[in-house]
Design a protein around this motif. Structure first.
Motif, short mmCIF file in Angstrom:
data_model
loop_
_atom_site.label_atom_id
_atom_site.label_comp_id
_atom_site.label_asym_id
_atom_site.label_seq_id
_atom_site.Cartn_x
_atom_site.Cartn_y
_atom_site.Cartn_z
N ALA A 241 -7.63 9.87 11.65
CA ALA A 241 -8.19 8.73 12.38
C ALA A 241 -7.17 7.62 12.57
CB ALA A 241 -9.42 8.20 11.65
N LEU A 242 -6.18 7.53 11.68
CA LEU A 242 -5.17 6.48 11.77
C LEU A 242 -3.99 6.85 12.64
CD1 LEU A 242 -5.08 5.36 8.01
CD2 LEU A 242 -6.29 4.26 9.90
N LEU A 243 -3.77 8.15 12.84
CA LEU A 243 -2.63 8.62 13.63
C LEU A 243 -3.08 9.01 15.03
CD1 LEU A 243 -0.79 10.87 10.99
CD2 LEU A 243 -0.23 8.54 11.67
N PRO A 244 -2.17 9.02 15.99
CA PRO A 244 -2.54 9.46 17.34
C PRO A 244 -2.89 10.94 17.34
CG PRO A 244 -0.16 9.11 17.17
CD PRO A 244 -0.78 8.56 15.92
N PRO A 245 -3.87 11.35 18.13
CA PRO A 245 -4.28 12.76 18.14
C PRO A 245 -3.16 13.66 18.67
CG PRO A 245 -5.35 11.55 19.91
CD PRO A 245 -4.65 10.53 19.08
N SER A 246 -2.86 14.69 17.93
CA SER A 246 -1.80 15.62 18.31
C SER A 246 -1.95 16.89 17.49
CB SER A 246 -0.41 15.00 18.10
OG SER A 246 0.60 15.97 18.23
N ILE A 247 -1.63 18.03 18.09
CA ILE A 247 -1.70 19.29 17.37
C ILE A 247 -0.68 19.33 16.24
CG2 ILE A 247 -0.14 20.42 19.00
CD1 ILE A 247 -1.65 23.02 18.51
N TYR A 248 0.46 18.65 16.44
CA TYR A 248 1.50 18.63 15.40
C TYR A 248 1.05 17.78 14.21
CZ TYR A 248 4.09 20.32 19.43
OH TYR A 248 4.49 21.04 20.53
N ASN A 249 0.39 16.66 14.48
CA ASN A 249 -0.13 15.85 13.38
C ASN A 249 -1.17 16.61 12.57
OD1 ASN A 249 1.48 13.71 14.14
ND2 ASN A 249 -0.11 12.67 15.30
#
Length: 388
Positions: A241-249
């Motif tokens: 929820a704190l990080l930008p949405p990304s498949i790598y994240n």
């Protein structure tokens, strides 16, 4: 008591006949084929892998063979095996296979194409996340098991603090300060190594660098205990929820929050193997610690790691599906089984295939990984081989 006769030699010679022996790989394959549940899980995994690779080939590119993002509003919520309405669709909008194998969703997108794209996403997330977790687990578990009785000195803490500060400075665009801290840390480490080789005592004003603080095993295992205190899924949910949405994240976060089990497995194996005679012989020959760890101990400690990795892939795929279902997973336009399931929950009565198709596939694939992992655990553990 009568003495048992020697085995009969089928070739007619006087030498005792011995049955052919199998290599470890052949023995493992033989036991795997005898375990029907584990072998079935392996077959399902191979089919899933082939489908995921084929899905990547047919759903990627500028003009894919099956376009999972193609919107056909006039064709929405069609049932499985439905034929397209050629009167209302342009030529480029017609499905490549002539029918909608798994129907369409509320935007008229081909569910079969989206399921194929989601298969590759789930496979990638599962393997990469488990690869990160296994790498961290092997590293920390090996250090804890082999160097666990040694104390961490103040000099070691200072070295790592300088390196961490250098990385933070680099991310803060203060490259000159980061490079200076990194050079200072490396120079101090090299001076310490050179001083240790000379076997001379440290100067009085530097003796505080050799003060022991905490054992390596205690530090690593307390870190494991702290990580296990947090519910993994909610910890992942908070970080996502704190990080930008990304498949790598998603892959990195799942990997960084699931290494604790592997660490414990590797530590237990290292504690057992470091006291074996072959390790003592290697130390007596003057072999370096790195060679002992990676050449002699690690090959004998990977069996439980492989089982843990197999079960971890299923867990990572479930976690990714749960995050996508809640809207925190892989962002659009990528299709995943979780967000297909999430899109279908609003049409559970009008279009149940939107829920049943991804739900059934997740069930079968995760069950296959679990069956294969359980079978490999029994096969690789000599004490449990009699079950097979």
């Amino acid at each position: 008591m009568p003495i048992a006769a020697n085995p009969v030699d089928p070739m007619g010679t006087d030498e005792t006949y011995m049955p052919p022996s199998r290599s470890p790989w052949a023995e493992t394959w033989h036991l795997l084929r005898k375990n029907r549940m584990a072998f079935s899980g392996l077959l399902i995994f191979m089919v899933f892998f082939a489908v995921a690779v084929a899905g990547l080939a047919v759903t990627s590119g500028k003009d894919p063979f099956l376009d999972p993002a193609r919107v056909r509003l006039q064709e929405k919520l069609l049932p499985p095996l439905a034929s397209p309405n050629t009167d209302t669709l342009r030529a480029e909008e017609l499905p490549a296979l002539g029918i909608y194998i798994l129907g369409t969703d509320d935007l008229g997108r081909d569910v079969f194409a989206r399921m194929l794209q989601g298969a590759w996403v789930s496979l990638t997330v599962g393997f990469v996340a488990v690869g990160i977790a296994v790498g961290i687990g092997i590293l920390l578990g090996g250090f804890s098991g082999y160097y666990g009785r040694q104390y961490i000195q103040m000099g070691h803490i200072l070295f790592w603090l300088l390196l961490i500060a250098a990385v933070v400075m680099a991310f803060q665009q203060a490259l000159s300060a980061g490079v200076f801290l990194a050079i200072a840390a490396i120079a101090g480490w090299l001076c310490k190594k050179q001083h240790d080789r000379r076997l001379s005592p440290l100067p009085v004003y530097l003796k505080w660098l050799a003060l022991p603080t905490i054992k390596v095993d205690t530090l690593i295992m307390r870190a494991v205990d702290i990580m296990l205190c947090f519910p993994s899924f909610f910890l992942i949910l908070t970080v996502v929820a704190l990080l930008p949405p990304s498949i790598y994240n998603i892959m990195v976060i799942i990997g960084l929050t699931s290494w604790m089990g592997t660490t414990r497995f590797v530590r237990a194996e290292f504690l057992s193997l470091r006291e074996q005679d072959f390790v003592a012989a290697a130390r007596a020959l003057g072999i370096s610690d790195a060679r002992i760890i990676f050449r002699h101990i690690m090959p004998n400690a990977v069996a439980p790691v492989l089982v843990s990795a197999t079960l971890g892939i299923a867990s990572a795929m479930l976690t990714e599906a749960g995050l996508s279902f809640l809207g925190f997973g892989v962002p659009p336009p990528h299709a995943t089984w979780g967000n297909i399931l999430s899109d279908g929950k609003a049409f559970i009565f009008d279009a149940p295939w939107l829920t049943f198709a991804p739900g059934l596939v997740i069930l079968v694939v995760v069950l296959a990984f679990n069956l294969f992992g359980e079978g490999m655990r029994d096969i690789l553990n000599p004490k449990l081989r009699e079950r097979n």
